[in-house]
Design a protein around this motif. Structure first.
Motif, PDB file in Angstrom:
ATOM      1  N   MET A   1      91.607  20.847 -52.027  1.00 53.62           N
ATOM      2  CA  MET A   1      92.608  20.797 -51.337  1.00 53.62           C
ATOM      3  C   MET A   1      92.941  22.365 -50.696  1.00 53.62           C
ATOM      4  SD  MET A   1      96.701  19.841 -52.250  1.00 53.62           S
ATOM      5  CE  MET A   1      96.241  18.167 -52.696  1.00 53.62           C
ATOM      6  N   GLU A   2      92.884  22.131 -49.384  1.00 57.85           N
ATOM      7  CA  GLU A   2      93.107  23.696 -48.675  1.00 57.85           C
ATOM      8  C   GLU A   2      94.525  24.014 -48.957  1.00 57.85           C
ATOM      9  OE1 GLU A   2      93.976  23.166 -44.153  1.00 57.85           O
ATOM     10  OE2 GLU A   2      92.451  21.621 -44.900  1.00 57.85           O
ATOM     11  N   PRO A   3      94.857  25.405 -48.798  1.00 56.52           N
ATOM     12  CA  PRO A   3      96.156  26.121 -49.211  1.00 56.52           C
ATOM     13  C   PRO A   3      97.169  25.576 -48.322  1.00 56.52           C
ATOM     14  CG  PRO A   3      94.381  27.704 -49.146  1.00 56.52           C
ATOM     15  CD  PRO A   3      93.773  26.435 -48.818  1.00 56.52           C
ATOM     16  N   SER A   4      97.028  25.513 -47.191  1.00 50.51           N
ATOM     17  CA  SER A   4      98.173  24.889 -46.361  1.00 50.51           C
ATOM     18  C   SER A   4      98.849  23.554 -46.535  1.00 50.51           C
ATOM     19  CB  SER A   4      97.760  25.282 -44.978  1.00 50.51           C
ATOM     20  OG  SER A   4      96.951  24.226 -44.392  1.00 50.51           O
ATOM     21  N   HIS A   5      97.788  22.643 -47.029  1.00 48.37           N
ATOM     22  CA  HIS A   5      98.217  21.290 -47.217  1.00 48.37           C
ATOM     23  C   HIS A   5      98.800  21.250 -48.717  1.00 48.37           C
ATOM     24  CE1 HIS A   5      98.117  16.782 -47.324  1.00 48.37           C
ATOM     25  NE2 HIS A   5      97.273  17.028 -48.529  1.00 48.37           N
ATOM     26  N   GLU A   6      98.300  22.219 -49.586  1.00 48.44           N
ATOM     27  CA  GLU A   6      98.839  22.166 -51.115  1.00 48.44           C
ATOM     28  C   GLU A   6     100.476  22.799 -50.623  1.00 48.44           C
ATOM     29  OE1 GLU A   6      98.391  24.683 -55.124  1.00 48.44           O
ATOM     30  OE2 GLU A   6      96.945  24.483 -53.677  1.00 48.44           O
ATOM     31  N   LEU A   7     100.708  23.836 -50.021  1.00 48.61           N
ATOM     32  CA  LEU A   7     101.941  24.412 -49.611  1.00 48.61           C
ATOM     33  C   LEU A   7     102.754  23.304 -49.104  1.00 48.61           C
ATOM     34  CD1 LEU A   7     103.909  26.863 -49.870  1.00 48.61           C
ATOM     35  CD2 LEU A   7     102.669  27.458 -47.422  1.00 48.61           C
ATOM     36  N   THR A   8     102.601  22.776 -48.017  1.00 45.38           N
ATOM     37  CA  THR A   8     102.843  21.708 -47.284  1.00 45.38           C
ATOM     38  C   THR A   8     103.431  20.477 -48.454  1.00 45.38           C
ATOM     39  OG1 THR A   8     101.963  22.196 -45.313  1.00 45.38           O
ATOM     40  CG2 THR A   8     103.069  19.830 -45.494  1.00 45.38           C
ATOM     41  N   SER A   9     102.681  20.196 -49.337  1.00 46.03           N
ATOM     42  CA  SER A   9     103.084  19.045 -50.268  1.00 46.03           C
ATOM     43  C   SER A   9     104.127  19.727 -51.221  1.00 46.03           C
ATOM     44  CB  SER A   9     101.586  18.683 -50.960  1.00 46.03           C
ATOM     45  OG  SER A   9     101.926  17.790 -52.060  1.00 46.03           O
ATOM     46  N   ARG A  10     104.082  21.002 -51.683  1.00 47.89           N
ATOM     47  CA  ARG A  10     104.925  21.576 -52.681  1.00 47.89           C
ATOM     48  C   ARG A  10     106.188  21.465 -51.930  1.00 47.89           C
ATOM     49  NH1 ARG A  10     102.655  26.723 -54.999  1.00 47.89           N
ATOM     50  NH2 ARG A  10     104.560  26.605 -56.332  1.00 47.89           N
ATOM     51  N   VAL A  11     106.140  22.005 -50.502  1.00 43.70           N
ATOM     52  CA  VAL A  11     107.553  22.088 -50.113  1.00 43.70           C
ATOM     53  C   VAL A  11     108.076  20.769 -49.731  1.00 43.70           C
ATOM     54  CG1 VAL A  11     108.621  22.643 -47.742  1.00 43.70           C
ATOM     55  CG2 VAL A  11     107.009  24.166 -48.876  1.00 43.70           C
ATOM     56  N   THR A  12     107.269  19.864 -49.342  1.00 44.27           N
ATOM     57  CA  THR A  12     107.844  18.280 -49.410  1.00 44.27           C
ATOM     58  C   THR A  12     108.382  17.787 -50.641  1.00 44.27           C
ATOM     59  OG1 THR A  12     106.396  17.881 -47.653  1.00 44.27           O
ATOM     60  CG2 THR A  12     107.269  15.994 -48.783  1.00 44.27           C
ATOM     61  N   GLU A  13     107.758  17.839 -51.739  1.00 39.29           N
ATOM     62  CA  GLU A  13     108.326  17.590 -53.110  1.00 39.29           C
ATOM     63  C   GLU A  13     109.439  18.459 -53.473  1.00 39.29           C
ATOM     64  OE1 GLU A  13     106.807  18.014 -57.797  1.00 39.29           O
ATOM     65  OE2 GLU A  13     105.296  18.166 -56.072  1.00 39.29           O
ATOM     66  N   LEU A  14     109.546  19.631 -53.008  1.00 37.47           N
ATOM     67  CA  LEU A  14     110.823  20.316 -53.421  1.00 37.47           C
ATOM     68  C   LEU A  14     112.062  19.749 -52.344  1.00 37.47           C
ATOM     69  CD1 LEU A  14     109.649  24.148 -53.728  1.00 37.47           C
ATOM     70  CD2 LEU A  14     110.434  22.652 -55.403  1.00 37.47           C
ATOM     71  N   GLU A  15     111.858  19.403 -51.208  1.00 34.15           N
ATOM     72  CA  GLU A  15     112.686  18.899 -50.473  1.00 34.15           C
ATOM     73  C   GLU A  15     113.372  17.507 -50.807  1.00 34.15           C
ATOM     74  OE1 GLU A  15     110.413  18.926 -46.615  1.00 34.15           O
ATOM     75  OE2 GLU A  15     111.729  20.875 -46.142  1.00 34.15           O
ATOM     76  N   VAL A  16     112.361  16.867 -51.589  1.00 34.83           N
ATOM     77  CA  VAL A  16     112.689  15.396 -51.885  1.00 34.83           C
ATOM     78  C   VAL A  16     113.582  15.731 -53.303  1.00 34.83           C
ATOM     79  CG1 VAL A  16     111.806  13.267 -53.235  1.00 34.83           C
ATOM     80  CG2 VAL A  16     110.861  14.049 -51.229  1.00 34.83           C
ATOM     81  N   LYS A  17     113.229  16.672 -54.143  1.00 38.84           N
ATOM     82  CA  LYS A  17     113.992  17.103 -55.075  1.00 38.84           C
ATOM     83  C   LYS A  17     115.309  17.323 -55.105  1.00 38.84           C
ATOM     84  CE  LYS A  17     110.189  17.731 -58.524  1.00 38.84           C
ATOM     85  NZ  LYS A  17     109.866  18.612 -59.729  1.00 38.84           N
ATOM     86  N   LEU A  18     115.463  18.327 -54.053  1.00 33.29           N
ATOM     87  CA  LEU A  18     116.843  18.817 -53.592  1.00 33.29           C
ATOM     88  C   LEU A  18     117.554  17.778 -53.048  1.00 33.29           C
ATOM     89  CD1 LEU A  18     118.690  21.002 -52.779  1.00 33.29           C
ATOM     90  CD2 LEU A  18     117.310  21.216 -50.639  1.00 33.29           C
ATOM     91  N   ALA A  19     117.320  16.865 -52.366  1.00 35.83           N
ATOM     92  CA  ALA A  19     118.130  15.744 -51.802  1.00 35.83           C
ATOM     93  C   ALA A  19     118.359  14.773 -52.921  1.00 35.83           C
ATOM     94  CB  ALA A  19     117.017  14.686 -50.813  1.00 35.83           C
ATOM     95  N   PHE A  20     117.714  14.445 -53.903  1.00 35.34           N
ATOM     96  CA  PHE A  20     117.945  13.914 -55.142  1.00 35.34           C
ATOM     97  C   PHE A  20     119.170  14.617 -55.605  1.00 35.34           C
ATOM     98  CE2 PHE A  20     114.217  11.271 -54.682  1.00 35.34           C
ATOM     99  CZ  PHE A  20     114.883  10.056 -54.895  1.00 35.34           C
ATOM    100  N   ALA A  21     119.125  15.894 -55.760  1.00 29.99           N
ATOM    101  CA  ALA A  21     120.061  16.528 -56.490  1.00 29.99           C
ATOM    102  C   ALA A  21     121.262  16.933 -55.823  1.00 29.99           C
ATOM    103  CB  ALA A  21     119.506  18.169 -56.737  1.00 29.99           C
ATOM    104  N   GLU A  22     121.303  16.957 -54.231  1.00 32.02           N
ATOM    105  CA  GLU A  22     122.611  16.813 -53.666  1.00 32.02           C
ATOM    106  C   GLU A  22     123.215  15.498 -53.673  1.00 32.02           C
ATOM    107  OE1 GLU A  22     120.862  17.987 -49.586  1.00 32.02           O
ATOM    108  OE2 GLU A  22     121.363  20.213 -50.047  1.00 32.02           O
ATOM    109  N   ASP A  23     122.492  14.303 -53.592  1.00 33.14           N
ATOM    110  CA  ASP A  23     123.066  12.912 -54.009  1.00 33.14           C
ATOM    111  C   ASP A  23     123.587  12.948 -55.279  1.00 33.14           C
ATOM    112  OD1 ASP A  23     123.424  10.145 -52.839  1.00 33.14           O
ATOM    113  OD2 ASP A  23     122.097   9.939 -54.545  1.00 33.14           O
ATOM    114  N   LEU A  24     123.067  13.432 -56.263  1.00 33.89           N
ATOM    115  CA  LEU A  24     123.551  13.226 -57.603  1.00 33.89           C
ATOM    116  C   LEU A  24     124.767  14.137 -57.633  1.00 33.89           C
ATOM    117  CD1 LEU A  24     123.745  12.520 -60.650  1.00 33.89           C
ATOM    118  CD2 LEU A  24     122.004  14.477 -61.076  1.00 33.89           C
ATOM    119  N   LEU A  25     124.914  15.263 -57.088  1.00 32.68           N
ATOM    120  CA  LEU A  25     126.083  16.312 -57.032  1.00 32.68           C
ATOM    121  C   LEU A  25     127.042  15.532 -56.277  1.00 32.68           C
ATOM    122  CD1 LEU A  25     127.263  18.856 -57.820  1.00 32.68           C
ATOM    123  CD2 LEU A  25     126.378  19.851 -55.609  1.00 32.68           C
ATOM    124  N   GLU A  26     127.008  14.977 -55.367  1.00 27.40           N
ATOM    125  CA  GLU A  26     127.948  14.214 -54.496  1.00 27.40           C
ATOM    126  C   GLU A  26     128.656  13.286 -55.317  1.00 27.40           C
ATOM    127  OE1 GLU A  26     130.765  13.598 -51.868  1.00 27.40           O
ATOM    128  OE2 GLU A  26     129.257  15.259 -51.758  1.00 27.40           O
TER     129      GLU A  26
END
Length: 72
Positions: free
Chosen positions: A1-26
């Motif tokens: 896996m190339e570094p830019s694709h790995e970074l994009t994947s990690r950022v996407t995963e963090l965005e998904v987790k953040l969305a779930f955390a924000e929903d839970l907080l609300e």
């Protein structure tokens, strides 16, 4: 896996987790809000009952086991 694709994947995963955390907080904030409304309503009812029975608030506690039944 190339570094830019790995970074994009990690950022996407963090965005998904953040969305779930924000929903839970609300949802938790909404639950706390609803519970606070319930507490306020119950406090109002308790105050109303206390006003209706002022002698009960100052009377010493006694057990019904200490009272004689009416048929004695």
């Amino acid at each position: 896996m190339e570094p830019s694709h790995e970074l994009t994947s990690r950022v996407t995963e963090l965005e998904v987790k953040l969305a779930f955390a924000e929903d839970l907080l609300e949802r938790l904030n909404q639950q706390v809000f609803e519970q606070q409304k319930q507490i306020a309503a119950l406090a109002g009812q308790l105050a109303q009952v206390s006003r209706q029975m002022p002698e009960a608030a100052n009377a010493p506690w006694r057990s019904l086991l200490d009272e004689r039944p009416p048929h004695y």
